[in-house]
Design a protein around this motif. Structure first.
Motif, mmCIF file in Angstrom:
data_model
loop_
_atom_site.group_PDB
_atom_site.id
_atom_site.type_symbol
_atom_site.label_atom_id
_atom_site.label_comp_id
_atom_site.label_asym_id
_atom_site.label_seq_id
_atom_site.Cartn_x
_atom_site.Cartn_y
_atom_site.Cartn_z
ATOM 1 N N LEU A 259 0.840 -1.193 0.000
ATOM 2 C CA LEU A 259 0.000 0.000 0.000
ATOM 3 C C LEU A 259 0.874 1.240 0.000
ATOM 4 C CD1 LEU A 259 -2.580 -0.986 2.782
ATOM 5 C CD2 LEU A 259 -2.954 -1.093 0.314
ATOM 6 N N SER A 260 0.347 2.321 -0.522
ATOM 7 C CA SER A 260 0.994 3.612 -0.332
ATOM 8 C C SER A 260 0.846 4.003 1.135
ATOM 9 C CB SER A 260 0.351 4.673 -1.224
ATOM 10 O OG SER A 260 -0.975 4.943 -0.776
ATOM 11 N N TRP A 261 1.684 4.914 1.582
ATOM 12 C CA TRP A 261 1.569 5.369 2.975
ATOM 13 C C TRP A 261 0.215 6.013 3.223
ATOM 14 C CZ3 TRP A 261 4.594 3.876 6.790
ATOM 15 C CH2 TRP A 261 5.868 3.389 6.489
ATOM 16 N N ALA A 262 -0.300 6.736 2.231
ATOM 17 C CA ALA A 262 -1.613 7.362 2.388
ATOM 18 C C ALA A 262 -2.712 6.320 2.530
ATOM 19 C CB ALA A 262 -1.895 8.281 1.199
ATOM 20 N N ASP A 263 -2.639 5.261 1.734
ATOM 21 C CA ASP A 263 -3.654 4.206 1.826
ATOM 22 C C ASP A 263 -3.518 3.418 3.116
ATOM 23 O OD1 ASP A 263 -4.832 4.881 -0.558
ATOM 24 O OD2 ASP A 263 -3.724 3.406 -1.740
ATOM 25 N N LEU A 264 -2.286 3.206 3.562
ATOM 26 C CA LEU A 264 -2.084 2.480 4.816
ATOM 27 C C LEU A 264 -2.751 3.203 5.977
ATOM 28 C CD1 LEU A 264 -0.755 0.170 6.436
ATOM 29 C CD2 LEU A 264 1.265 1.644 6.655
ATOM 30 N N ALA A 265 -2.722 4.521 5.975
ATOM 31 C CA ALA A 265 -3.264 5.300 7.094
ATOM 32 C C ALA A 265 -4.737 5.017 7.344
ATOM 33 C CB ALA A 265 -3.050 6.792 6.837
ATOM 34 N N GLY A 266 -5.468 4.601 6.315
ATOM 35 C CA GLY A 266 -6.890 4.301 6.501
ATOM 36 C C GLY A 266 -7.252 2.870 6.191
ATOM 37 N N ALA A 267 -6.261 1.996 6.161
ATOM 38 C CA ALA A 267 -6.496 0.626 5.684
ATOM 39 C C ALA A 267 -7.173 -0.259 6.723
ATOM 40 C CB ALA A 267 -5.168 -0.002 5.270
ATOM 41 N N ASP A 268 -7.900 -1.234 6.212
ATOM 42 C CA ASP A 268 -8.440 -2.347 6.999
ATOM 43 C C ASP A 268 -7.925 -3.619 6.328
ATOM 44 O OD1 ASP A 268 -9.896 -4.479 8.058
ATOM 45 O OD2 ASP A 268 -11.755 -3.329 8.206
ATOM 46 N N PRO A 269 -7.114 -4.437 7.022
ATOM 47 C CA PRO A 269 -6.508 -5.603 6.356
ATOM 48 C C PRO A 269 -7.510 -6.590 5.808
ATOM 49 C CG PRO A 269 -6.220 -5.730 8.739
ATOM 50 C CD PRO A 269 -6.741 -4.359 8.444
ATOM 51 N N ASP A 270 -8.721 -6.618 6.362
ATOM 52 C CA ASP A 270 -9.730 -7.556 5.871
ATOM 53 C C ASP A 270 -10.284 -7.162 4.506
ATOM 54 O OD1 ASP A 270 -9.371 -9.040 8.121
ATOM 55 O OD2 ASP A 270 -11.234 -8.455 9.102
ATOM 56 N N ASP A 271 -9.951 -5.954 4.049
ATOM 57 C CA ASP A 271 -10.408 -5.544 2.722
ATOM 58 C C ASP A 271 -9.554 -6.154 1.614
ATOM 59 O OD1 ASP A 271 -12.401 -3.977 3.793
ATOM 60 O OD2 ASP A 271 -11.235 -2.120 3.715
ATOM 61 N N TYR A 272 -8.397 -6.704 1.976
ATOM 62 C CA TYR A 272 -7.452 -7.200 0.981
ATOM 63 C C TYR A 272 -7.411 -8.718 1.059
ATOM 64 C CZ TYR A 272 -6.305 -2.294 1.342
ATOM 65 O OH TYR A 272 -6.391 -0.926 1.385
ATOM 66 N N THR A 273 -8.094 -9.366 0.126
ATOM 67 C CA THR A 273 -8.248 -10.808 0.155
ATOM 68 C C THR A 273 -7.982 -11.398 -1.229
ATOM 69 O OG1 THR A 273 -10.595 -10.869 -0.448
ATOM 70 C CG2 THR A 273 -10.089 -10.497 1.886
ATOM 71 N N MET A 274 -7.948 -12.722 -1.261
ATOM 72 C CA MET A 274 -7.781 -13.437 -2.523
ATOM 73 C C MET A 274 -8.865 -13.059 -3.524
ATOM 74 S SD MET A 274 -7.268 -17.551 -2.860
ATOM 75 C CE MET A 274 -9.004 -17.995 -2.571
ATOM 76 N N ALA A 275 -10.023 -12.629 -3.037
ATOM 77 C CA ALA A 275 -11.142 -12.283 -3.920
ATOM 78 C C ALA A 275 -11.069 -10.855 -4.428
ATOM 79 C CB ALA A 275 -12.468 -12.500 -3.193
ATOM 80 N N THR A 276 -10.259 -9.992 -3.786
ATOM 81 C CA THR A 276 -10.279 -8.569 -4.141
ATOM 82 C C THR A 276 -8.953 -8.045 -4.692
ATOM 83 O OG1 THR A 276 -9.618 -7.854 -1.910
ATOM 84 C CG2 THR A 276 -11.978 -8.146 -2.320
ATOM 85 N N VAL A 277 -7.837 -8.665 -4.347
ATOM 86 C CA VAL A 277 -6.540 -8.049 -4.639
ATOM 87 C C VAL A 277 -6.184 -8.110 -6.123
ATOM 88 C CG1 VAL A 277 -4.050 -8.269 -4.225
ATOM 89 C CG2 VAL A 277 -5.641 -8.253 -2.304
#
Length: 352
Positions: A259-277
């Motif tokens: 992730l970019s640093w900007a995206d990391l600041a608001g990230a939720d790890p559960d949003d990044y899965t085998m189905a979405t990445v």
């Protein structure tokens, strides 16, 4: 996909897929089969970013041939019988033993590993053929009980990133695929594992000084408390972390995602899965695209090492599987340590 074995074209190489309907992530139902994982790795490896991170790296395989609820196999050696398109690279373990590890040179190597039940890829921080000089320093922000991703994210964005800026260093962040955060620094091939590990220790200690209520570098769990542990030993020989874009052994098949640093600041790890990445990779610019052009000197961190030595701070414990290292303190829990049982170099004193 049909249930019978198939030959799948992976960037010009045919890779065999068997048992495509086998459940790998049972809670995902039909979206969690071996075929789904195979296809995920085919897409993200041929798209480019995953290959950029794994290319020419000796890589260990965390395999679950019967799915994540089955037996785990941590495989460090490529089997003697393997497809001709695979390449290997010899590495030396702390014990002095060697192994021919998988050397990732083409997307087919990644997809072959998925066919073999590999859920997560664990690359070394070196590239073949120079396997003695890391080109990455890795920072593992590991939440301890009572903390989680929010705390790890806070340390990364609010403490680590400003420190790297002060030092003139560029870090590249990713989710761990669990509750942690990983940050990588691309460095020149000029230092061995010992120097890179010591640099990681010094960086961790400086982060701890700036946020002592949030961060710990203590190897001993009894001293960590509810803080983020900076696992400095991830920079030791044969210690590995989940690669960028690796799926993790979680019910929803989370992915360790750059992730970019900007995206990391608001990230939720559960949003990044085998189905979405896979769709994410196709729809955005690679946040690590400039990494290969950002080869950095370790000197700013070696200066921190020297400053720590002036403070009387030396090395820290290695993992228990390692031989005793020069200058290493005693590997004994502080609550069990009896000063009279250890000499000045950290060696046990034998009873008369």
């Amino acid at each position: 996909m049909a249930t019978s074995a198939q030959e799948i074209d992976v960037d010009g190489v045919m890779v065999r897929l068997t048992s495509p309907d086998k459940p790998y992530f049972p809670e995902l139902g039909a979206k969690g089969t071996k075929a789904n994982m195979f296809e995920y790795y085919r897409v993200v490896s041929t798209a480019g970013p995953m290959m950029n991170s794994l290319r020419d790296r000796p890589t260990h395989l965390q395999r679950f041939p019967d799915g994540i609820d089955g037996e785990e196999i941590y495989q460090k050696r490529v089997p003697q019988k393997h497809p001709d398109y695979l390449q290997t690279c010899q590495v030396t373990f702390p014990s002095g033993r060697t192994a021919d590890a998988l050397k990732v040179t083409h997307p087919s190597a990644i997809v072959w590993a998925a066919q073999m039940g590999t859920v997560t890829f664990h690359p070394w921080q070196v590239r073949c053929p120079d396997v003695e000089h890391p080109d990455e320093l890795r920072i593992d922000l590991d939440p301890q009980p009572g903390t989680g991703f929010v705390e790890a994210r806070t340390v990364a964005v609010e403490v680590l990133k400003p420190l790297l800026d002060e030092l003139g260093l560029v870090g590249y962040a990713k989710t761990s695929g669990g509750r942690g955060v990983h940050v990588y620094l691309r460095i020149a091939h000029e230092w061995d594992f010992i120097a890179v590990r010591r640099a990681g220790i010094a960086l961790g200690r400086e982060i701890e000084r700036r946020a002592p209520d949030l961060v710990t570098t203590s190897w001993w769990k009894e001293e960590r408390g509810q803080r983020i542990f900076i696992d400095y030993n991830q920079n030791a020989r044969d210690r590995t972390m989940a690669s960028p874009y690796s799926v993790r052994r979680t019910p929803i098949a989370t992915v360790s995602t750059p992730l970019s640093w900007a995206d990391l600041a608001g990230a939720d790890p559960d949003d990044y899965t085998m189905a979405t990445v896979a769709d994410l990779v196709a729809s955005r610019e690679d946040p690590w695209a400039g990494m290969e052009d950002t080869v950095q000197s370790l000197q700013p961190l070696l200066d921190l090492v020297a400053a720590d030595e002036d403070r009387g701070l030396s090395d820290m414990p290695y993992p228990p599987s390692y031989p005793k290292m020069p200058g290493e303190p005693p590997r004994v829990q502080p609550s069990k340590k009896v000063a009279s049982n250890w000499d000045a170099e950290g060696n046990p004193v034998k009873a008369d």
